[in-house]
Design a protein around this motif. Structure first.
Motif, PDB file in Angstrom:
ATOM      1  N   VAL A 185       0.866  -1.174   0.000  1.00  0.00           N
ATOM      2  CA  VAL A 185       0.000   0.000   0.000  1.00  0.00           C
ATOM      3  C   VAL A 185       0.904   1.225   0.000  1.00  0.00           C
ATOM      4  O   VAL A 185       1.692   1.422   0.922  1.00  0.00           O
ATOM      5  N   ASP A 186       0.815   2.015  -1.038  1.00  0.00           N
ATOM      6  CA  ASP A 186       1.619   3.226  -1.178  1.00  0.00           C
ATOM      7  C   ASP A 186       0.661   4.408  -1.299  1.00  0.00           C
ATOM      8  O   ASP A 186       0.360   4.876  -2.396  1.00  0.00           O
ATOM      9  N   GLU A 187       0.164   4.862  -0.154  1.00  0.00           N
ATOM     10  CA  GLU A 187      -0.838   5.934  -0.113  1.00  0.00           C
ATOM     11  C   GLU A 187      -0.479   6.929   0.983  1.00  0.00           C
ATOM     12  O   GLU A 187      -0.149   6.533   2.104  1.00  0.00           O
ATOM     13  N   PRO A 188      -0.560   8.239   0.696  1.00  0.00           N
ATOM     14  CA  PRO A 188      -0.207   9.253   1.692  1.00  0.00           C
ATOM     15  C   PRO A 188      -1.225   9.305   2.830  1.00  0.00           C
ATOM     16  O   PRO A 188      -2.405   9.006   2.652  1.00  0.00           O
ATOM     17  N   ILE A 189      -0.740   9.701   4.001  1.00  0.00           N
ATOM     18  CA  ILE A 189      -1.573   9.731   5.207  1.00  0.00           C
ATOM     19  C   ILE A 189      -1.491  11.104   5.856  1.00  0.00           C
ATOM     20  O   ILE A 189      -0.422  11.719   5.915  1.00  0.00           O
ATOM     21  N   ASP A 190      -2.633  11.563   6.361  1.00  0.00           N
ATOM     22  CA  ASP A 190      -2.686  12.812   7.114  1.00  0.00           C
ATOM     23  C   ASP A 190      -3.905  12.754   8.027  1.00  0.00           C
ATOM     24  O   ASP A 190      -4.623  11.750   8.055  1.00  0.00           O
ATOM     25  N   ARG A 191      -4.129  13.830   8.754  1.00  0.00           N
ATOM     26  CA  ARG A 191      -5.316  13.907   9.616  1.00  0.00           C
ATOM     27  C   ARG A 191      -6.583  13.760   8.782  1.00  0.00           C
ATOM     28  O   ARG A 191      -6.673  14.274   7.661  1.00  0.00           O
ATOM     29  N   MET A 199      -6.711   9.370  11.559  1.00  0.00           N
ATOM     30  CA  MET A 199      -5.880   9.576  10.386  1.00  0.00           C
ATOM     31  C   MET A 199      -6.606   8.965   9.190  1.00  0.00           C
ATOM     32  O   MET A 199      -7.541   8.183   9.350  1.00  0.00           O
ATOM     33  N   ALA A 200      -6.163   9.332   7.981  1.00  0.00           N
ATOM     34  CA  ALA A 200      -6.822   8.815   6.784  1.00  0.00           C
ATOM     35  C   ALA A 200      -5.881   8.918   5.596  1.00  0.00           C
ATOM     36  O   ALA A 200      -4.882   9.648   5.636  1.00  0.00           O
ATOM     37  N   LEU A 228       7.084  -1.823   7.472  1.00  0.00           N
ATOM     38  CA  LEU A 228       6.912  -0.395   7.212  1.00  0.00           C
ATOM     39  C   LEU A 228       8.109   0.186   6.477  1.00  0.00           C
ATOM     40  O   LEU A 228       9.258  -0.088   6.818  1.00  0.00           O
ATOM     41  N   GLU A 229       7.828   1.018   5.467  1.00  0.00           N
ATOM     42  CA  GLU A 229       8.853   1.825   4.826  1.00  0.00           C
ATOM     43  C   GLU A 229       8.876   3.232   5.425  1.00  0.00           C
ATOM     44  O   GLU A 229       9.860   3.952   5.302  1.00  0.00           O
ATOM     45  N   SER A 230       7.768   3.605   6.061  1.00  0.00           N
ATOM     46  CA  SER A 230       7.654   4.910   6.705  1.00  0.00           C
ATOM     47  C   SER A 230       7.004   4.672   8.066  1.00  0.00           C
ATOM     48  O   SER A 230       6.696   3.540   8.412  1.00  0.00           O
ATOM     49  N   GLY A 231       6.766   5.726   8.807  1.00  0.00           N
ATOM     50  CA  GLY A 231       6.213   5.538  10.139  1.00  0.00           C
ATOM     51  C   GLY A 231       5.179   6.586  10.492  1.00  0.00           C
ATOM     52  O   GLY A 231       5.333   7.314  11.470  1.00  0.00           O
ATOM     53  N   ARG A 232       4.126   6.660   9.714  1.00  0.00           N
ATOM     54  CA  ARG A 232       3.075   7.637   9.994  1.00  0.00           C
ATOM     55  C   ARG A 232       2.171   7.144  11.125  1.00  0.00           C
ATOM     56  O   ARG A 232       2.027   5.943  11.351  1.00  0.00           O
ATOM     57  N   THR A 233       1.520   8.091  11.789  1.00  0.00           N
ATOM     58  CA  THR A 233       0.587   7.739  12.859  1.00  0.00           C
ATOM     59  C   THR A 233      -0.502   6.812  12.334  1.00  0.00           C
ATOM     60  O   THR A 233      -1.118   7.087  11.305  1.00  0.00           O
ATOM     61  N   HIS A 234      -0.716   5.687  13.046  1.00  0.00           N
ATOM     62  CA  HIS A 234      -1.759   4.705  12.702  1.00  0.00           C
ATOM     63  C   HIS A 234      -1.568   4.101  11.310  1.00  0.00           C
ATOM     64  O   HIS A 234      -2.534   3.637  10.704  1.00  0.00           O
ATOM     65  N   TYR A 253     -10.912   2.369  13.568  1.00  0.00           N
ATOM     66  CA  TYR A 253     -11.119   2.188  12.133  1.00  0.00           C
ATOM     67  C   TYR A 253     -11.932   0.939  11.780  1.00  0.00           C
ATOM     68  O   TYR A 253     -12.310   0.777  10.618  1.00  0.00           O
ATOM     69  N   GLY A 254     -12.223   0.107  12.788  1.00  0.00           N
ATOM     70  CA  GLY A 254     -12.892  -1.153  12.487  1.00  0.00           C
ATOM     71  C   GLY A 254     -14.376  -1.180  12.729  1.00  0.00           C
ATOM     72  O   GLY A 254     -15.063  -2.092  12.259  1.00  0.00           O
ATOM     73  N   GLY A 255     -14.895  -0.216  13.466  1.00  0.00           N
ATOM     74  CA  GLY A 255     -16.326  -0.233  13.777  1.00  0.00           C
ATOM     75  C   GLY A 255     -16.674  -1.358  14.750  1.00  0.00           C
ATOM     76  O   GLY A 255     -15.819  -1.863  15.484  1.00  0.00           O
TER      77      GLY A 255
END
Length: 324
Positions: A185-191, A199-200, A228-234, A253-255
């Motif tokens: 999964v190669d997708e950017p993450i932010d608030r 996060m999303a 992990l290749e990066s270490g973003r929150t969640h 995130y799971g409901g």
């Protein structure tokens, strides 16, 4: 508590014309460029005996630069005697197997009782290190391996290694749904744009990459190994939710828990009482910041995830024709 820093070096021909802050970062790689810039600005650096407080000043061959600085406490948090599962420790680093429920850093709603408070008690002097040596985090209810720097020099090296993707962090997780194969999964993450505690995947966010492979398939779930290749929150939680395979037990995130149909009362009890995200930092590998030796540690999967895995295995055996 304070610690005096005294550094001295001569500018070489190849460094002539460089900025002062860049040169000092090259000469004294045990300290971050941010810290070196602070020392320059507060008058702690001299060139040939004269104070230089201009980070952009150009240096010349043969000049003698001296840094005479003082490290002061980086935190006002209090030391607390909190049990830690220490996997490895020397004069430079500490590796722990974090238990579920332990918050890493004080914040809103968690002013104490955190890993940082525990480190201040366990390692006298670590208050001089930014964030008490914490270089990466695990969520409160994620278990597993974390490395902590016990000195400023070790932290500088570990942070650089983390940014250069030279530290290997592998995780074990159990997710909803049946995954056929691994992937990335190669997708950017932010608030999250509206839920500020979440996060999303946000396309203007910071780059984030998670690799995963299938470790075991169940009737309606999958056990994964992730890196992990990066270490973003969640990061893992967000990326797997983005794929439609949220982590079992994830309260954010799971409901609501969604057990498969036609389960036994025993399985239902185990599944519904798993109250945290099924995520464990199982392996950590890095080059030691002082010896450069490649070191690796593994942390056994915690008992609650072992019990959940056994229950999923038994459910799959009881329903072989229902595998998704």
């Amino acid at each position: 508590m304070t610690q005096e820093i005294n550094l001295k070096s001569e500018i070489t021909a190849t460094q002539t014309g460089q900025r002062l802050d860049q040169t000092l970062a090259d000469l004294f790689p045990d300290y971050s460029r941010t810290r070196i810039k602070e020392w320059i600005l507060d008058g702690s650096v001299t060139i040939d005996g004269d104070v230089s407080n201009k980070p952009r000043e150009k240096v010349l061959e043969g000049q003698i630069v001296v840094v005479g600085a003082t490290l002061v406490e980086e935190t006002t948090a209090k030391a607390q005697a909190i049990d830690l599962n220490i996997v490895y420790e020397d004069d430079h680093i500490l590796v722990i197997n974090k238990q579920a429920g332990l918050v890493v850093h004080p914040g809103a709603g968690n002013s104490d009782g955190t890993l940082l408070n525990a480190l201040l008690h366990h390692c006298p002097g670590i208050e001089l290190v930014p964030r008490a040596g914490i270089v990466h985090r695990l969520d409160k209810d994620t278990t597993g391996l974390m490395v902590v720097a016990k000195t400023v020099e070790a932290q500088t090296h570990l942070v650089s290694a983390l940014q250069a993707r030279e530290i290997t962090r592998e995780y074990e997780a159990i997710v909803l749904g049946s995954l056929i194969s691994g992937g990335t999964v190669d997708e950017p993450i932010d608030r999250h744009p509206t839920k500020r505690t979440h996060m999303a995947v946000v396309y203007s966010g910071k780059p984030a990459m998670t690799h995963f492979r299938v470790a075991e398939k169940f009737r309606a779930h999958t056990r994964l190994r992730l890196r992990l290749e990066s270490g973003r929150t969640h990061q893992i939680r967000v990326h797997m939710a983005h794929l439609g395979h949220t982590l079992v037990g994830d309260p954010v995130y799971g409901g609501r828990p969604r057990p498969p149909k036609a389960v036994t009362p025993e399985f239902f009890d185990v599944y519904m009482n798993f109250k945290r995200q099924a995520l464990h930092a199982i392996r950590l590998e890095l080059a030691h910041p002082y010896t450069c030796e490649i070191m690796s540690w593994q942390a056994p999967v915690p008992e609650d995830m072992v019990i959940l895995t056994k229950a999923l295995r038994k459910d799959t055996e009881d329903n072989p024709s229902s595998i998704l």
